[in-house]
Design a protein around this motif. Structure first.
Motif, PDB file in Angstrom:
ATOM      1  N   ASP A  14      -7.938   4.214  -7.844  1.00 26.05           N
ATOM      2  CA  ASP A  14      -8.879   4.653  -6.805  1.00 26.05           C
ATOM      3  C   ASP A  14      -9.311   3.499  -5.903  1.00 26.05           C
ATOM      4  O   ASP A  14     -10.469   3.397  -5.487  1.00 26.05           O
ATOM      5  CB  ASP A  14     -10.120   5.308  -7.430  1.00 26.05           C
ATOM      6  N   GLY A  15      -8.371   2.588  -5.636  1.00 24.88           N
ATOM      7  CA  GLY A  15      -8.635   1.503  -4.721  1.00 24.88           C
ATOM      8  C   GLY A  15      -9.400   0.329  -5.298  1.00 24.88           C
ATOM      9  O   GLY A  15      -9.734  -0.615  -4.575  1.00 24.88           O
ATOM     10  N   ASP A  51      -0.524   0.329  -9.103  1.00 28.56           N
ATOM     11  CA  ASP A  51      -1.321   1.534  -8.910  1.00 28.56           C
ATOM     12  C   ASP A  51      -1.137   2.343 -10.196  1.00 28.56           C
ATOM     13  O   ASP A  51      -0.152   3.065 -10.361  1.00 28.56           O
ATOM     14  CB  ASP A  51      -0.820   2.297  -7.683  1.00 28.56           C
ATOM     15  N   ALA A  54      -0.666   6.379 -10.227  1.00 29.70           N
ATOM     16  CA  ALA A  54       0.197   7.043  -9.253  1.00 29.70           C
ATOM     17  C   ALA A  54       1.285   7.866  -9.940  1.00 29.70           C
ATOM     18  O   ALA A  54       1.551   9.013  -9.548  1.00 29.70           O
ATOM     19  CB  ALA A  54       0.820   6.017  -8.311  1.00 29.70           C
ATOM     20  N   MET A  62      -0.865   3.707  -3.125  1.00 30.39           N
ATOM     21  CA  MET A  62      -1.869   3.501  -2.076  1.00 30.39           C
ATOM     22  C   MET A  62      -1.414   2.372  -1.145  1.00 30.39           C
ATOM     23  O   MET A  62      -1.762   1.201  -1.325  1.00 30.39           O
ATOM     24  CB  MET A  62      -3.224   3.162  -2.703  1.00 30.39           C
ATOM     25  N   ASP A  64      -2.214   1.592   1.848  1.00 33.44           N
ATOM     26  CA  ASP A  64      -3.238   0.885   2.628  1.00 33.44           C
ATOM     27  C   ASP A  64      -3.813  -0.293   1.835  1.00 33.44           C
ATOM     28  O   ASP A  64      -4.039  -1.380   2.388  1.00 33.44           O
ATOM     29  CB  ASP A  64      -4.356   1.840   3.046  1.00 33.44           C
TER      30      ASP A  64
END
Length: 258
Positions: A14-15, A51, A54, A62, A64
């Motif tokens: 989640d970043g 990640d 994922a 992700m 970005d």
């Protein structure tokens, strides 16, 4: 003799960077962009970014966050998690990664290794292996089994066989993670690391269990690893990369100076 590499690992969910024990009970520990930049400035030889949900969530990586980390560091950057196709690899490399790490998808569709090596070169393709120790059997003679989807799914594949097969298909490096040791800070799984490192001719990165600089010394010498992945011991500020490298250097291990 090539220098041994010290590689901080950013497990991202989640970043945010997260850390657990044996792939469970993960805690939020920081911003991966800030952490990546900090470790680069500390003298890391490479950064690995996973990640971690994922693949199990069946969603794309992700990009970005990958792009933002890549913009802040100027050392090799390896990215994995949710990479299933040649196009996924291309997008990760275009986002700033030098290497792509395939794990679950490679087990399910091994030809992705060959496709990636042919398209981008073997030096770009890292095989991520998550391994659990099991009783030796006819199916798993080494006593080490491949698991995927963040350790949730046992595959009935022998780890040594899979390492050799991935090498044959074109993988340029292996990141070998012991789930039994992951996050425990009780030392790397030396038997597993030595088994794989001495039976393939591509570099092997040891992962799972680093707690002290002595653990790195053991895995880089007794375990025959080419590099060591670290997480908890630097994420929580117990040691710095500079301290780890200084200890290794004084112990006779060749490392790149910070």
């Amino acid at each position: 003799m090539l220098s041994k590499r010290i590689i901080p690992c950013l497990d991202v969910r989640d970043g945010r960077t997260t850390k657990g024990i044996k792939f469970k009970d993960n805690m939020d520990i920081g911003d991966p962009v800030e952490m990546g930049r900090f470790y680069y400035e500390e003298g890391a030889d490479e950064i690995v970014f996973y990640d971690i949900t994922a693949s199990s969530d069946r969603r794309p990586i992700m990009l970005d966050v990958v792009r933002r980390v890549a913009e802040t560091i100027f050392i090799p950057f390896s990215v994995g998690g949710g990479i299933r196709t040649l196009q996924d690899m291309r997008e990760v490399l275009l986002a700033g990664a030098e290497k792509v790490s395939v794990n679950s998808a490679a087990v399910l569709h091994p030809d992705i290794i060959r496709q990636g090596a042919e398209a981008f070169g073997s030096q770009c393709i890292v095989l991520g292996m998550d391994v659990k120790q099991v009783p030796p059997s006819e199916q798993i003679p080494s006593g080490y089994e491949i698991v995927i989807d963040g350790g949730r799914r046992h595959m009935g594949l022998d780890a040594l066989w899979w390492a050799r097969e991935a090498q044959r298909l074109g993988a340029g490096e292996i990141c070998l993670n012991s789930i039994d040791a992951d996050g425990t800070r009780s030392g790397y799984e030396l038997q597993l690391t030595r088994l794989i490192s001495t039976q393939v001719h591509i570099p092997v990165i040891a992962s799972g269990g680093a707690g002290t600089p002595e653990d790195l010394l053991h895995v880089l010498t007794e375990g025959c690893a080419d590099a060591a992945l670290i997480a908890s011991m630097v994420h929580y500020g117990t040691y710095t990369i500079r301290e780890i490298k200084k200890f290794l250097e004084t112990s006779g291990v060749k490392v790149r100076k910070t």
